[in-house]
Design an enzyme around this catalytic site. Structure first.
Site, short mmCIF file in Angstrom:
data_model
loop_
_atom_site.label_atom_id
_atom_site.label_comp_id
_atom_site.label_asym_id
_atom_site.label_seq_id
_atom_site.Cartn_x
_atom_site.Cartn_y
_atom_site.Cartn_z
N HIS A 161 54.89 48.58 60.47
CA HIS A 161 55.80 47.51 60.01
C HIS A 161 55.02 46.36 59.37
O HIS A 161 55.51 45.23 59.35
CB HIS A 161 56.67 46.99 61.16
CG HIS A 161 57.37 48.06 61.93
ND1 HIS A 161 58.55 48.62 61.51
CD2 HIS A 161 57.04 48.70 63.08
CE1 HIS A 161 58.94 49.55 62.38
NE2 HIS A 161 58.03 49.62 63.34
N SER A 282 43.53 35.74 34.47
CA SER A 282 44.78 35.11 34.08
C SER A 282 44.56 34.33 32.80
O SER A 282 43.50 33.73 32.59
CB SER A 282 45.26 34.17 35.19
OG SER A 282 46.27 33.30 34.72
N LYS A 288 41.65 33.30 38.73
CA LYS A 288 42.31 34.53 39.16
C LYS A 288 41.45 35.78 38.90
O LYS A 288 40.75 35.88 37.91
CB LYS A 288 43.64 34.71 38.42
CG LYS A 288 44.71 33.72 38.80
CD LYS A 288 45.17 33.88 40.25
CE LYS A 288 45.88 35.19 40.49
NZ LYS A 288 47.12 35.34 39.70
N GLU A 295 48.06 47.80 40.67
CA GLU A 295 49.43 47.46 40.31
C GLU A 295 50.00 48.45 39.30
O GLU A 295 51.17 48.86 39.38
CB GLU A 295 49.47 46.04 39.77
CG GLU A 295 49.12 44.98 40.82
CD GLU A 295 48.93 43.60 40.21
OE1 GLU A 295 49.21 43.43 38.99
OE2 GLU A 295 48.50 42.69 40.94
#
Length: 475
Positions: A161, A282, A288, A295
């Site tokens: 979980h 970024s 970043k 992804e």
């Protein structure tokens, strides 16, 4: 593509040509041209069968094979390309053959149809490319195994979980992803056994009255057998749908791995650092470092699942045998192949080059009262029913939360105050089990997270992956 006079493999009973709208809708050569090498391979086998049937002389066969070889060379170099007038790959290649042989080129069409041609070509294409996909899966498995070997004894928070549950070896968690991929390879190898049936010789749907030899063609093309039912042979796209299921399942597995990599690379986790070669930045935030490969792996899984749904929807209401709807089988298959061959090397590179923050992992391993189960199992070994042990440890966790203490910080007196079950016994203090290395080592049964079992997994997986690589490299 240069303009050329339209050539069709049909039309004798038509007084006029197709409308522009029909032509635009019907054309498929812009995507099925990639099947040209396989169509030419099948054409060579068909030419030899026609010769054995007495339908081509030896001289005609020699000229036919020479022309097919030359056409193959021209296709590979780009010297021969389809034109805007070619309806499909079969039409384009017949045009190329007629350019080289004249009327002799027309003899090759005897005893076969585009229906059995395309079914054969797509099987040949997929059987070839599946081995390349397996090679890329082997690379990802190898990357996971390599990282697991480096982290067999690295403790990490195991989760259910997405909450801390029990400490595990980080290597054990990495190998969980490797095992999923080995099942994907098993499915593809099993798929290949069912796909190794040749439709060539089935004609449009009923076979041929010519004295052909489908079994000989099947053997020459590397199939295990010829199709036993000509109608099923030209209508069957199970092999394409099953491949797309395998591809979708691979997509799901790399998506789950990608999700974990994204989490692990976040500031909240900081379990890993992704190599610069597999990260982006970024356009506005200079600090970043984004795990784009992971992804994109998640995102591409939706594309793979969609390809499966697309083909299943196309197939679900088709009567036997061939219907033009089946032209829609190729683009989802091609896209799935391209997607896997694009994504898998990137994910393998990301995994093989990532740096594991062992100190962060091991510091986090006992967080969230992750050793509570070890304490309950100690009480079970002392003869306490697990139901009672579970409840006693649950009360202890509540006491720790109220008093802002972790399990490892408790004294024997504090433990005994919560429950008499926690008093020291002949086996020593219950605090002796409240350490992460001991918790890992204790789970030494088959499939457990003990470092010794992790090393056993690694050895077994290396053998499995070597076998998979050997299969992928078979000609």
């Amino acid at each position: 593509m240069a303009d050329n006079k339209p050539m069709r493999l049909w039309g004798g009973r038509f007084e006029g040509g197709p409308s522009d709208a029909l032509t635009r809708l019907s054309v498929s050569v812009q995507f099925d041209w990639r099947l040209a090498p396989y169509d030419l391979l099948a054409s060579r086998a068909h030419a030899r069968v026609l010769h054995r049937a007495g339908l081509l002389t030896q001289d005609e066969l020699d000229r036919m094979l020479g022309a097919l070889d030359d056409l193959d060379r021209a296709c590979r170099t780009g010297e021969f390309r389809p034109t805007v007038a070619d309806e499909d790959v079969h039409t384009a290649l017949e045009r190329g053959l007629l350019e080289r042989l004249g009327t002799l080129g027309g003899k090759l069409r005897a005893g076969r149809s585009r229906n059995d041609q395309i079914a054969t070509d797509l099987r040949l294409y997929l059987r070839d490319h599946v081995r390349t996909i397996v090679s890329r899966l082997v690379e990802l498995e190898t990357a996971l195994i390599g990282q697991a070997e480096e982290n067999a004894e690295t403790a990490a928070p195991g989760m259910t979980h997405l909450q801390h549950a029990q400490p595990v070896s980080f290597g054990h968690q990495l190998l969980a992803h490797a095992h999923a991929l080995t099942r994907d390879v098993d499915r593809l190898r099993d798929w290949d056994r069912r796909a190794a049936v040749s439709p060539l010789g089935s004609g449009a749907l009923a076979g041929s009255s010519l004295p052909l030899d489908p079994a000989a063609v099947a053997a020459e093309l590397g199939f295990d057998s010829a199709a036993p039912n000509s109608m099923d042979a030209v209508a069957d796209r199970d092999f394409a749908a099953e491949f797309l299921f395998c591809a979708a399942m691979i997509g799901v597995h790399i998506s789950r791995l990608g999700e974990e990599l994204v989490l692990w690379a976040s500031q909240e986790f900081r379990w890993i650092e992704v190599d610069d070669a597999y990260s982006t930045g970024s356009s506005i935030m200079p600090q970043k470092k984004n795990p784009d490969v992971a992804e994109l792996a998640r995102g591409k899984s939706g594309r793979l699942i969609g390809a499966l749904m697309s083909l299943l929807t196309t197939l679900k209401g088709l009567p036997l045998t061939y219907n033009r709807d089946l032209q829609e089988d190729k683009e989802p298959v091609f896209d799935a192949v391209d997607t896997l061959l694009l994504v898998l090397p990137a994910v393998a590179g990301m995994v093989s080059t990532m740096r594991v923050n062992k100190a962060k992992l091991e510091a986090s391993a006992p967080d969230g009262f992750a050793l509570a189960t070890d304490l309950a199992e100690l009480l079970v070994r002392r003869g306490v029913p697990f139901r009672d042990a579970h409840e006693a440890v649950g009360h202890l966790v509540v006491w720790c939360q109220v008093n802002d203490k972790d399990l490892g910080e408790l004294t024997d007196e504090e433990l005994a105050k919560v429950s008499p079950h926690f008093a020291p016994g002949p086996d020593g203090s219950v605090r002796d089990v409240l350490n992460v290395p001991g918790a890992l080592a204790a789970r030494a049964a088959r499939g457990g997270t003990a470092p010794d079992r992790v090393r056993d997994q690694i050895a077994a997986l290396r053998e499995t992956v070597d076998d998979q690589a050997a299969w992928a490299n078979e000609s």
